[in-house]
Scaffold this motif. Structure first.
Motif, short mmCIF file in Angstrom:
data_model
loop_
_atom_site.label_atom_id
_atom_site.label_comp_id
_atom_site.label_asym_id
_atom_site.label_seq_id
_atom_site.Cartn_x
_atom_site.Cartn_y
_atom_site.Cartn_z
N MET A 136 -24.63 -28.27 -24.75
CA MET A 136 -25.97 -28.94 -25.21
C MET A 136 -26.04 -30.35 -24.53
N SER A 137 -26.82 -30.94 -24.22
CA SER A 137 -26.95 -32.34 -23.58
C SER A 137 -27.71 -32.83 -24.41
N ARG A 138 -27.52 -34.54 -24.77
CA ARG A 138 -28.42 -35.24 -25.55
C ARG A 138 -29.20 -36.11 -24.64
N VAL A 139 -30.52 -35.98 -24.94
CA VAL A 139 -31.41 -36.82 -23.80
C VAL A 139 -32.31 -37.56 -24.99
N LEU A 140 -32.15 -38.87 -24.43
CA LEU A 140 -32.97 -39.88 -25.29
C LEU A 140 -34.40 -40.37 -24.35
N ILE A 141 -35.40 -40.02 -25.08
CA ILE A 141 -36.74 -40.43 -24.35
C ILE A 141 -37.31 -41.49 -24.92
N VAL A 143 -32.71 -33.75 -28.56
CA VAL A 143 -33.53 -34.77 -27.86
C VAL A 143 -33.78 -35.97 -29.29
N ASP A 144 -33.93 -37.01 -28.63
CA ASP A 144 -34.05 -38.24 -29.75
C ASP A 144 -35.20 -39.14 -29.26
N VAL A 145 -35.94 -39.47 -29.72
CA VAL A 145 -37.10 -40.45 -29.15
C VAL A 145 -37.20 -42.09 -29.72
N ALA A 146 -37.23 -42.66 -28.86
CA ALA A 146 -37.24 -44.17 -29.17
C ALA A 146 -38.73 -44.63 -28.63
N CYS A 147 -39.36 -45.26 -29.66
CA CYS A 147 -40.66 -45.63 -29.31
C CYS A 147 -40.85 -46.96 -28.51
N ASP A 148 -39.90 -47.85 -28.51
CA ASP A 148 -39.88 -48.86 -27.77
C ASP A 148 -38.63 -49.23 -26.89
N LEU A 198 -28.60 -47.33 -28.01
CA LEU A 198 -27.73 -47.34 -26.82
C LEU A 198 -26.72 -48.32 -26.85
N VAL A 199 -26.94 -49.58 -27.39
CA VAL A 199 -25.95 -50.59 -26.97
C VAL A 199 -25.43 -51.05 -28.33
N GLU A 200 -26.30 -51.41 -29.18
CA GLU A 200 -25.65 -51.78 -30.55
C GLU A 200 -24.95 -50.58 -31.14
N LYS A 201 -25.51 -49.55 -31.61
CA LYS A 201 -24.86 -48.31 -32.31
C LYS A 201 -24.06 -47.63 -31.22
N LYS A 202 -24.04 -47.76 -30.04
CA LYS A 202 -23.10 -47.10 -29.05
C LYS A 202 -23.36 -45.48 -29.40
N GLU A 203 -24.64 -45.03 -29.43
CA GLU A 203 -24.94 -43.62 -29.71
C GLU A 203 -24.80 -42.87 -28.30
N ARG A 204 -23.97 -42.13 -28.24
CA ARG A 204 -23.96 -41.33 -26.73
C ARG A 204 -25.15 -40.36 -26.42
N PHE A 205 -25.61 -40.49 -25.19
CA PHE A 205 -26.46 -39.75 -24.75
C PHE A 205 -26.13 -39.31 -23.18
N ASP A 206 -26.37 -38.12 -22.78
CA ASP A 206 -26.02 -37.69 -21.31
C ASP A 206 -27.17 -38.29 -20.22
N ALA A 207 -28.34 -38.44 -20.75
CA ALA A 207 -29.40 -39.06 -19.79
C ALA A 207 -30.49 -39.63 -20.68
N LEU A 249 -27.99 -34.87 -15.45
CA LEU A 249 -27.21 -34.37 -16.52
C LEU A 249 -26.05 -33.71 -15.93
N ARG A 250 -25.99 -33.12 -14.55
CA ARG A 250 -24.85 -32.80 -13.93
C ARG A 250 -23.94 -33.93 -13.64
N ARG A 251 -24.61 -34.83 -13.33
CA ARG A 251 -23.91 -36.10 -12.76
C ARG A 251 -23.13 -36.75 -14.23
N SER A 252 -23.82 -36.38 -15.17
CA SER A 252 -23.33 -36.84 -16.62
C SER A 252 -22.04 -36.26 -16.92
N VAL A 253 -22.08 -34.86 -16.67
CA VAL A 253 -21.01 -34.12 -16.87
C VAL A 253 -19.77 -34.46 -15.98
N TRP A 254 -20.33 -34.80 -14.80
CA TRP A 254 -19.15 -35.38 -14.03
C TRP A 254 -18.41 -36.66 -14.31
N MET A 255 -19.22 -37.41 -14.95
CA MET A 255 -18.71 -38.83 -15.22
C MET A 255 -17.76 -38.65 -16.29
N LYS A 256 -18.25 -37.62 -17.29
CA LYS A 256 -17.29 -37.45 -18.49
C LYS A 256 -16.03 -36.77 -18.03
#
Ligand code: CA
Length: 252
Positions: free
Chosen positions: A1-6, A28-33, A41-50, A119-126
């Protein structure tokens, strides 16, 4: 399963995307701003794949967010949502470090296809990250294909598969984004000839701009990392000073 931030402030659009991406099997997670996105992404360093990143946000724009991520060495694949008819947004997006873009309003199927490619690229990066958690996946060594059917191009022991969006070298498979593959396709088609930045923008991105831009340089840097033995001394993807670039399949 991939994690996506909108990252999208229009609630109905964000919720519609969330629903459809969840239906595709993504978490899926949503950020409204932009500030919330950076916090995750930066402060909590949550991992998303895209990240699907809207340009028009209250406060920090999508450009600001992308630029800050790259500055913080966060290379999560970013699909940027731009306003239709604003090519300058596309250029600014690439300059800020976006991997791909889609103009609003978009077809959902296209967004899903673009996202899948990221996302395929993200798998490769991992996979390419140094092993440490014991889950490292051994990449298959590609078969040498000298004569191939289908949509592939072979050069110097490397093979670009435009269908599968893969660049195979001995011992490694790199997943390309749609835009990386399209850029490579254009270079390959123009093999041995000088192509200007302007013609690249027109032929690859469909942008008709008179302004000279360095936005594609990010792509060139990345492609060189993929195909060159020494990216600082490129043999395949050569810079032609003041003019543009030239792709040479079999350098001397
Ligand atoms: Ca918006």
């Amino acid at each position: 399963m991939s994690r996506v931030l909108i990252v999208e402030d229009e609630a109905h659009l964000a919720q519609g995307l969330r629903f459809n991406l969840q239906a595709e099997g993504h978490a899926v997670d949503v950020a409204c701003d932009g500030e919330t996105a950076i916090e995750k992404l930066v402060e909590k360093k949550e991992r998303f794949d895209a990240v699907v990143l809207d340009v028009m946000l209250p406060g920090k724009s999508g450009f600001d967010v992308a630029a800050l991520l790259r500055e913080k060495k966060n290379y999560v694949p970013v699909l940027m949502l731009t306003a239709r008819g604003r090519p300058e947004d596309v250029l600014a997006g690439f300059a800020a470090g976006a991997d791909d873009y889609l103009a609003k309003p978009f077809e959902l199927a296209i967004l899903i296809a673009r996202l899948d490619s990221l996302l395929r690229r993200s798998v490769w990066m991992k996979d390419a990250e140094p092993a440490g958690d014991g889950t490292g996946v051994e990449l298959p060594v590609p078969e040498r294909q000298l004569e191939t059917g289908g949509d592939t191009f072979n050069f110097c022991g490397k093979s670009i598969d435009f269908q599968e969006l893969e660049l195979r070298t001995l011992g490694n498979t790199i997943h390309l984004t749609v835009m990386e593959a399209e850029f490579l396709r254009y270079l390959v088609r123009s093999e041995g000839r000088i192509v200007s930045r302007k013609s690249i923008l027109e032929e690859v991105w469909g942008l008709h701009e008179d302004t000279d831009t360095r936005a594609i340089d990010n792509f060139v840097v990345r492609l060189r990392r993929y195909i060159e033995e020494d990216p600082s001394r490129p043999k395949h993807l050569q810079t032609v000073r003041g003019v543009g670039y030239r792709f040479v399949a079999e350098p001397e």
